[in-house]
Design an enzyme around this catalytic site. Structure first.
Site, PDB file in Angstrom:
ATOM      1  N   ARG A 304      47.463 -61.936 -68.851  1.00  0.00           N
ATOM      2  CA  ARG A 304      46.964 -63.440 -68.290  1.00  0.00           C
ATOM      3  C   ARG A 304      45.843 -63.313 -67.422  1.00  0.00           C
ATOM      4  O   ARG A 304      45.021 -64.253 -67.176  1.00  0.00           O
ATOM      5  CB  ARG A 304      48.159 -64.112 -67.742  1.00  0.00           C
ATOM      6  CG  ARG A 304      47.986 -65.745 -67.653  1.00  0.00           C
ATOM      7  CD  ARG A 304      49.202 -66.377 -67.028  1.00  0.00           C
ATOM      8  NE  ARG A 304      50.014 -66.911 -68.023  1.00  0.00           N
ATOM      9  CZ  ARG A 304      49.791 -67.904 -68.810  1.00  0.00           C
ATOM     10  NH1 ARG A 304      48.815 -68.642 -68.409  1.00  0.00           N
ATOM     11  NH2 ARG A 304      50.688 -68.601 -69.609  1.00  0.00           N
ATOM     12  N   GLU A 706      52.383 -73.796 -61.668  1.00  0.00           N
ATOM     13  CA  GLU A 706      51.685 -72.914 -61.198  1.00  0.00           C
ATOM     14  C   GLU A 706      50.097 -73.161 -60.911  1.00  0.00           C
ATOM     15  O   GLU A 706      49.647 -72.911 -60.066  1.00  0.00           O
ATOM     16  CB  GLU A 706      51.687 -71.540 -62.284  1.00  0.00           C
ATOM     17  CG  GLU A 706      53.108 -70.951 -62.391  1.00  0.00           C
ATOM     18  CD  GLU A 706      52.976 -70.059 -63.381  1.00  0.00           C
ATOM     19  OE1 GLU A 706      52.844 -70.535 -64.783  1.00  0.00           O
ATOM     20  OE2 GLU A 706      52.904 -68.812 -63.498  1.00  0.00           O
TER      21      GLU A 706
END
Ligand code: MTE
Ligand code: LUZ
Ligand code: MOS
Length: 754
Positions: A304, A706
């Site tokens: 990520r 997030e």
């Protein structure tokens, strides 16, 4: 609508792991963990502990019936140390006693003989030693090497970001209870009930159907319980298997801080190249991820980082390389943002570096390079971009130029206090990057009194997912929310779950719930049609607890219809499965379409630095954020505010500190500072992005868990800008920007950079 848990939370009636009533005969566990970071485990002496008051049994690696292994991705993590210790805090033995106090007292009487080895703490040293957990990963778009040759300006540098303690208010813990025929029921404070089930099965040797995991709710997870709840559940289950008694372990704060991993620290190199119009032409980044002693979730976190290494910008030529480095720290793990923030900090640093050298505002470079519709991300997905829209809307609502001028005017007349402003755009991909994880199920029961119970794979950890699941159910059934109960997350009701993570829980489980409810509604319409003389199914709707015909309320209420359906032997339950359509990723080519959609936003962050003391305050964070059409603004605003404050904490005051021997010195709340009400921004303004774009979110309400954390990165650059207004300094990119570091950079920059 309020969060459905508000009432029981404020009254102290909500049930967390430590509130579960204790079953008679329960033993309490305490772990004895490694006092050193690296060494050969020569011997363990448990004899004094075994003789200690109230001790029932002490367990070491050799007692484990199944496999002494809990590594989910790579089998490199023993549950209990066997032959070697790899980090200070690594579990070595388990004491089981009649009370928590007696267990802790006995654990202190265990002694070990360890031949110490040099610990490796620096990820760059691990690379030099060839100690990588997985092979390096790379994203390539265009040809950065060649492109650099044609650049007008090229800048190179290095950045550091530190770890972050999750500091969920509820510490890790589990409670295992023996059931008949050798089965075990485990209560766990976990984001991943299936991950816990698998770990328990592995260490006990039981098949999955013999292990039931149940989760009521978490007092926070923030990624720290995506994988790292497994060990404590496995420890309790091993205890239960060996003693046939219930075993409970709720960690004390210092045990939790010492023994669990945190956000991954990164050390990174960047090289950024511009054309004469300040368009970014080429970007090269190398990421050294400090993974800690075992794999845990480090590879997907590292991936990520690559996915978000260009943040909200379009760069036509990118080479990004990432190393997963084994060190002697506790295994680092998921933390809100999951490697994304670490990647974004590096390109923001590169832009700040260029802006400083070129004498232009960073915002000018940022604005020029925002990704647009049709641009390609380094991983091949084509952008449907709201980067420019969110920037423009933030700017027109809050007026960056005016805020900058306000700071400049203030600075002109203030000698020791200086203000700084920074823009922080964010782009975050929604979906687990591992495509198979993007699935969920929901089990809906309508009872004959008309009340409804829902079970999904989603775990409530304060983010309000249960409220959203209840809202989806109430909406499809046309019922007041009080008619809906969201049950515990339980592996016997919902199997093979993905963890509640990647901000995707409401999307995945909400969609599955919508499908389950719709299937029941379709059957109920069949039952209702003759009763209300409806011609076609489309004429029948459900609102406010009544069946409606062509929009008009009929006399047929929900409860009567449900009972009628039951008497006609119509199925009032449904188990639905949802899998995100259209996503894929191929690690062979490192290209694909991994994300269902992206969440965009732009924040303006303003700070004031006290240049005599190095202290600072965040004056405001004003953002334009894309949450689609929010299902619950109270919950979503809470998520944005919480994310921002957590991001600011990571960037400014939270300092995870391991000494040279690999021991955690910031091991309690007296030595580890998280933002409190005084260090939260004085103002957080949130402007929902206006967009009409279709997306794959549940009821168009986009994931919010997030992405807002990364607005906090703006605080670092705002502080840096304020410092530059005080003195001609050029602080490096080494987060967190603690007050000590700020002060050193203002007065002794060489010392500060050391
Ligand atoms: N909010 C609260 N109050 N507590 C938490 O533990 N975890 C965050 C975020 N918000 C968290 C939170 C993280 S890391 C994620 S991935 C998402 O919530 C997960 O929940 P969601 O998928 O329902 O958004
Ligand atoms: N967890 C995970 C995550 O396993 N995969 C992901 O892509 C992810 N992304 C964000 C947070 N947790
Ligand atoms: Mo969140 S880091 O996906 O648990």
């Amino acid at each position: 609508m309020k969060n459905i848990d508000s009432h029981s939370h404020v009254r102290g009636e909500s049930v967390f792991l430590d509130d579960i009533p204790i079953v008679q005969g329960t033993l309490f566990a305490c772990v004895f963990d490694s006092p050193v970071a690296h060494g050969k485990l020569k011997s363990i002496d448990t004899s004094e502990a075994e003789k200690s008051d109230g001790v029932f049994r002490v367990i070491t690696a050799e007692d484990i019936v199944g496999e002494n292994q809990i590594g989910g991705i790579i089998p490199d993590e023993p549950l209990l140390a066997d032959g070697e210790v790899h980090f200070a805090g690594m579990p070595i033995a388990i004491v089981l006693a009649e009370s928590e106090e007696l267990a802790r007292k006995a654990a202190k009487k265990i002694t070990v003989e360890i031949e110490e080895l040099d610990p490796v703490l620096d990820p760059r040293v691990a690379v030099a030693n060839g100690d990588l957990i997985v092979p390096p990963k790379k994203f390539i778009l265009g040809d950065a090497q060649t492109a650099f040759n044609n650049c007008e300006h090229v800048f190179e540098g290095r950045t550091e970001t530190n770890g972050q303690e999750h500091l969920y208010i509820e510490t890790q813990g589990a409670y295992a209870v023996p059931m008949e025929n050798g089965a075990i029921k485990v209560y766990s404070s976990t984001q991943g009930p299936t991950a816990v089930q698998r770990a328990v099965c592995r260490v006990t040797g039981l098949p999955m159907h013999q292990v039931e995991v149940d989760v009521q709710r978490l007092g926070g997870g923030f990624g720290g319980k995506e994988d790292q709840a497994n060990a404590w559940a496995a420890i309790c289950a091993v205890g239960t298997q060996l003693t046939k008694r219930p075993v409970k372990y709720a960690l004390h704060r210092m045990e939790d801080m010492r023994m669990t991993g945190k956000r991954h620290p990164y050390s990174s190199d960047y090289k950024i190249g511009f054309d004469k119009d300040l368009k970014i032409v080429a970007y090269e980044a190398t990421f050294y991820q400090n993974a800690g002693a075992s794999c845990d979730l480090s590879p997907p976190v590292l991936e990520r980082t690559l996915f978000h290494c260009t943040n909200s910008y379009f760069v036509p030529n990118v080479t990004a390389t990432a190393y997963c480095c084994r060190t002697n720290l506790p295994p680092n793990t998921a933390f809100r943002g999951f490697g994304g923030p670490q990647g974004m900090f590096v390109i923001e640093s590169a832009i700040a570096h260029a802006a400083e050298k070129l004498g232009v505002p960073a915002a000018e470079i940022q604005r020029k390079n925002l990704i647009d519709d049709g641009d390609e991300f380094p991983y091949g997905q084509i952008a449907e971009s709201d980067a420019i829209t969110s920037w423009t809307q933030a700017d027109s609502k809050y007026d960056f130029a005016a805020l900058q001028k306000e700071a400049d005017d203030f600075n002109a007349s203030s000698k020791y206090f200086k203000k700084g402003v920074a823009m922080m755009p964010v782009c975050f991909g929604i979906s687990f990057t591992k495509t198979p994880m993007n699935q969920a199920r929901s089990l809906v029961h309508v009872y004959t009194d008309g009340s409804v119970a829902v079970s999904t794979a989603a775990v409530e950890m304060g983010q309000g997912v249960n409220t959203k699941i209840a809202q989806v159910t109430a909406k499809v059934f046309g019922l007041p929310i009080e008619k809906v109960r969201v049950n515990t997350t339980n592996t016997s009701r919902i199997a093979n779950t993905s963890p509640t993570a990647a901000s995707a829980a409401a999307d995945l489980n909400g969609k599955a719930t919508e499908m389950a409810c719709q299937a029941i509604i379709d059957r109920l319409i069949e039952v209702a049609m003759p009763l209300i003389e409806a011609g076609t199914a489309e004429d029948v709707t459900f609102e406010e607890g009544f069946v409606h015909l062509r929009g008009e309320r009929t006399s047929l209420d929900w409860q009567t219809l449900v009972m009628d359906a039951h008497l006609q032997r119509v199925n009032l339950s449904e188990h639905a499965h949802y899998a995100t359509p259209g996503i894929n990723f191929d690690w062979g080519t490192a290209k694909g379409h991994p994300f269902a959609y992206h969440v965009y936003g732009t924040a303006i962050v303003g700070v004031a630095v006290d240049c005599l003391r190095g202290r600072y305050e965040v004056d405001y964070v004003k953002c334009c954020h894309d949450f689609g059409s929010s299902m619950n603004t109270a919950v979503d605003y809470g998520q944005i505010e919480g994310g921002i404050v957590q991001g600011i904490g990571w960037m400014t005051m939270e300092e995870v500190f391991y000494d040279k021997t690999g021991k955690l010195r910031s091991n309690a709340l007296s030595t580890y500072k998280v933002p409190d009400i005084y260090s939260a921004p004085k103002e957080i303004a949130i402007q929902p992005l206006e967009t009409t774009r279709e997306n794959l979110a549940v009821f168009n309400s986009k994931a919010v868990g997030e992405p807002p954390l990364m607005y906090g990165i703006g605080a670092y650059f705002a502080i840096r800008n304020a410092m530059k207004a005080f003195t001609a300094c050029s602080p490096g990119f080494d987060a967190p920007f603690t007050p000590e570091k700020v002060l050193m950079h203002l007065y002794q920059p060489e010392e500060a950079s050391r």
